[in-house]
Motif scaffolding. Structure first.
Motif, PDB file in Angstrom:
ATOM      1  N   LEU A 151     -33.087   0.449  10.399  1.00 22.12           N
ATOM      2  CA  LEU A 151     -34.037   1.210  11.210  1.00 22.12           C
ATOM      3  C   LEU A 151     -34.032   2.672  10.794  1.00 22.12           C
ATOM      4  CD1 LEU A 151     -33.010  -0.193  14.700  1.00 22.12           C
ATOM      5  CD2 LEU A 151     -34.927  -0.938  13.294  1.00 22.12           C
ATOM      6  N   THR A 152     -35.188   3.281  10.829  1.00 19.95           N
ATOM      7  CA  THR A 152     -35.281   4.716  10.602  1.00 19.95           C
ATOM      8  C   THR A 152     -34.814   5.424  11.876  1.00 19.95           C
ATOM      9  OG1 THR A 152     -37.531   4.881  11.450  1.00 19.95           O
ATOM     10  CG2 THR A 152     -37.284   4.432   9.075  1.00 19.95           C
ATOM     11  N   VAL A 153     -34.538   6.701  11.758  1.00 18.61           N
ATOM     12  CA  VAL A 153     -34.161   7.474  12.947  1.00 18.61           C
ATOM     13  C   VAL A 153     -35.292   7.425  13.978  1.00 18.61           C
ATOM     14  CG1 VAL A 153     -33.602   9.780  13.808  1.00 18.61           C
ATOM     15  CG2 VAL A 153     -32.559   8.953  11.697  1.00 18.61           C
ATOM     16  N   ARG A 154     -36.520   7.534  13.526  1.00 19.61           N
ATOM     17  CA  ARG A 154     -37.668   7.474  14.448  1.00 19.61           C
ATOM     18  C   ARG A 154     -37.690   6.150  15.219  1.00 19.61           C
ATOM     19  NH1 ARG A 154     -39.888  11.044  16.704  1.00 19.61           N
ATOM     20  NH2 ARG A 154     -39.366   9.773  18.440  1.00 19.61           N
ATOM     21  N   GLN A 155     -37.427   5.042  14.538  1.00 18.24           N
ATOM     22  CA  GLN A 155     -37.393   3.742  15.203  1.00 18.24           C
ATOM     23  C   GLN A 155     -36.265   3.682  16.225  1.00 18.24           C
ATOM     24  OE1 GLN A 155     -37.259   1.562  11.447  1.00 18.24           O
ATOM     25  NE2 GLN A 155     -39.089   0.418  12.110  1.00 18.24           N
ATOM     26  N   VAL A 156     -35.113   4.231  15.882  1.00 13.71           N
ATOM     27  CA  VAL A 156     -33.985   4.251  16.820  1.00 13.71           C
ATOM     28  C   VAL A 156     -34.344   5.086  18.042  1.00 13.71           C
ATOM     29  CG1 VAL A 156     -31.599   5.023  17.150  1.00 13.71           C
ATOM     30  CG2 VAL A 156     -32.242   3.831  15.042  1.00 13.71           C
ATOM     31  N   LEU A 157     -34.945   6.242  17.823  1.00 11.85           N
ATOM     32  CA  LEU A 157     -35.334   7.098  18.944  1.00 11.85           C
ATOM     33  C   LEU A 157     -36.324   6.386  19.853  1.00 11.85           C
ATOM     34  CD1 LEU A 157     -35.719  10.525  17.114  1.00 11.85           C
ATOM     35  CD2 LEU A 157     -33.735   9.647  18.364  1.00 11.85           C
ATOM     36  N   ASP A 158     -37.268   5.656  19.272  1.00  9.77           N
ATOM     37  CA  ASP A 158     -38.221   4.882  20.067  1.00  9.77           C
ATOM     38  C   ASP A 158     -37.516   3.794  20.863  1.00  9.77           C
ATOM     39  OD1 ASP A 158     -40.274   6.451  19.116  1.00  9.77           O
ATOM     40  OD2 ASP A 158     -40.984   4.973  17.651  1.00  9.77           O
ATOM     41  N   GLU A 159     -36.551   3.127  20.229  1.00 11.22           N
ATOM     42  CA  GLU A 159     -35.778   2.083  20.920  1.00 11.22           C
ATOM     43  C   GLU A 159     -35.004   2.665  22.109  1.00 11.22           C
ATOM     44  OE1 GLU A 159     -34.844  -1.338  20.162  1.00 11.22           O
ATOM     45  OE2 GLU A 159     -36.485  -1.500  18.721  1.00 11.22           O
ATOM     46  N   LEU A 160     -34.604   3.910  21.981  1.00 15.72           N
ATOM     47  CA  LEU A 160     -33.830   4.571  23.038  1.00 15.72           C
ATOM     48  C   LEU A 160     -34.722   5.204  24.099  1.00 15.72           C
ATOM     49  CD1 LEU A 160     -31.061   6.264  20.868  1.00 15.72           C
ATOM     50  CD2 LEU A 160     -30.884   4.171  22.238  1.00 15.72           C
ATOM     51  N   GLY A 161     -35.997   4.927  24.030  1.00 14.92           N
ATOM     52  CA  GLY A 161     -36.911   5.416  25.054  1.00 14.92           C
ATOM     53  C   GLY A 161     -37.382   6.834  24.842  1.00 14.92           C
ATOM     54  N   GLY A 162     -37.386   7.282  23.591  1.00 16.74           N
ATOM     55  CA  GLY A 162     -37.920   8.606  23.313  1.00 16.74           C
ATOM     56  C   GLY A 162     -36.899   9.720  23.334  1.00 16.74           C
ATOM     57  N   VAL A 163     -35.629   9.407  23.081  1.00 12.15           N
ATOM     58  CA  VAL A 163     -34.610  10.448  22.956  1.00 12.15           C
ATOM     59  C   VAL A 163     -35.038  11.382  21.831  1.00 12.15           C
ATOM     60  CG1 VAL A 163     -32.205  10.846  22.233  1.00 12.15           C
ATOM     61  CG2 VAL A 163     -32.738   8.989  23.822  1.00 12.15           C
ATOM     62  N   SER A 164     -34.804  12.667  21.993  1.00  7.20           N
ATOM     63  CA  SER A 164     -35.223  13.614  20.965  1.00  7.20           C
ATOM     64  C   SER A 164     -34.339  13.500  19.722  1.00  7.20           C
ATOM     65  CB  SER A 164     -35.181  15.054  21.491  1.00  7.20           C
ATOM     66  OG  SER A 164     -33.848  15.512  21.575  1.00  7.20           O
ATOM     67  N   ARG A 165     -34.921  13.862  18.587  1.00  7.09           N
ATOM     68  CA  ARG A 165     -34.188  13.852  17.313  1.00  7.09           C
ATOM     69  C   ARG A 165     -32.972  14.785  17.403  1.00  7.09           C
ATOM     70  NH1 ARG A 165     -35.486  12.404  12.072  1.00  7.09           N
ATOM     71  NH2 ARG A 165     -37.498  11.681  12.812  1.00  7.09           N
ATOM     72  N   ARG A 166     -33.170  15.933  18.029  1.00  4.18           N
ATOM     73  CA  ARG A 166     -32.063  16.897  18.166  1.00  4.18           C
ATOM     74  C   ARG A 166     -30.899  16.300  18.962  1.00  4.18           C
ATOM     75  NH1 ARG A 166     -32.037  22.683  21.272  1.00  4.18           N
ATOM     76  NH2 ARG A 166     -29.970  23.242  20.584  1.00  4.18           N
ATOM     77  N   THR A 167     -31.227  15.627  20.058  1.00  2.33           N
ATOM     78  CA  THR A 167     -30.186  14.997  20.870  1.00  2.33           C
ATOM     79  C   THR A 167     -29.459  13.927  20.075  1.00  2.33           C
ATOM     80  OG1 THR A 167     -31.321  15.431  22.948  1.00  2.33           O
ATOM     81  CG2 THR A 167     -29.759  13.612  22.952  1.00  2.33           C
ATOM     82  N   PHE A 168     -30.190  13.106  19.346  1.00  2.65           N
ATOM     83  CA  PHE A 168     -29.586  12.044  18.548  1.00  2.65           C
ATOM     84  C   PHE A 168     -28.607  12.625  17.530  1.00  2.65           C
ATOM     85  CE2 PHE A 168     -29.547   9.253  14.828  1.00  2.65           C
ATOM     86  CZ  PHE A 168     -29.050   8.098  15.424  1.00  2.65           C
ATOM     87  N   TYR A 169     -29.021  13.668  16.813  1.00  4.04           N
ATOM     88  CA  TYR A 169     -28.141  14.262  15.811  1.00  4.04           C
ATOM     89  C   TYR A 169     -26.951  14.983  16.457  1.00  4.04           C
ATOM     90  CZ  TYR A 169     -30.910  12.862  11.837  1.00  4.04           C
ATOM     91  OH  TYR A 169     -31.538  12.113  10.875  1.00  4.04           O
ATOM     92  N   ARG A 170     -27.141  15.512  17.649  1.00  4.31           N
ATOM     93  CA  ARG A 170     -26.011  16.102  18.382  1.00  4.31           C
ATOM     94  C   ARG A 170     -25.008  15.014  18.723  1.00  4.31           C
ATOM     95  NH1 ARG A 170     -27.655  17.848  23.523  1.00  4.31           N
ATOM     96  NH2 ARG A 170     -29.420  18.717  22.421  1.00  4.31           N
ATOM     97  N   TRP A 171     -25.500  13.860  19.192  1.00  4.93           N
ATOM     98  CA  TRP A 171     -24.613  12.729  19.476  1.00  4.93           C
ATOM     99  C   TRP A 171     -23.842  12.321  18.220  1.00  4.93           C
ATOM    100  CZ3 TRP A 171     -28.557   9.088  22.363  1.00  4.93           C
ATOM    101  CH2 TRP A 171     -28.787   9.592  23.648  1.00  4.93           C
ATOM    102  N   ARG A 172     -24.524  12.326  17.069  1.00  2.00           N
ATOM    103  CA  ARG A 172     -23.849  11.964  15.816  1.00  2.00           C
ATOM    104  C   ARG A 172     -22.746  12.970  15.492  1.00  2.00           C
ATOM    105  NH1 ARG A 172     -24.914   8.478  12.174  1.00  2.00           N
ATOM    106  NH2 ARG A 172     -24.567   9.906  10.449  1.00  2.00           N
TER     107      ARG A 172
END
Length: 63
Positions: free
Chosen positions: A8-29
């Motif tokens: 999955l691309t990051v965009r697909q993962v963000l969509d799966e998570l209900g629209g979590v922002s890219r910034r939040t996702f990378y902060r989690w990483r």
């Protein structure tokens, strides 16, 4: 990971998570609170669907 596991691309993962922002996702990483991924030779990040599912299940168990 299964033999035919979907990448999955990051965009697909963000969509799966209900629209979590890219910034939040990378902060989690950065803090180790996101699913494991692989870095492709072009620098893009991909997440195996199975890793995303394992990560989501681990969150459910915590609650």
């Amino acid at each position: 990971m299964t033999r035919h596991d979907e990448l999955l691309t990051v965009r697909q993962v963000l969509d799966e998570l209900g629209g979590v922002s890219r910034r939040t996702f990378y902060r989690w990483r950065e803090i180790g609170k996101a699913p494991d991924g692989i870095r492709l030779p072009n620098g893009e990040l991909r997440i195996y669907r199975s890793e995303l599912n394992v990560w989501l299940e681990s969150l459910r168990e915590v609650v």
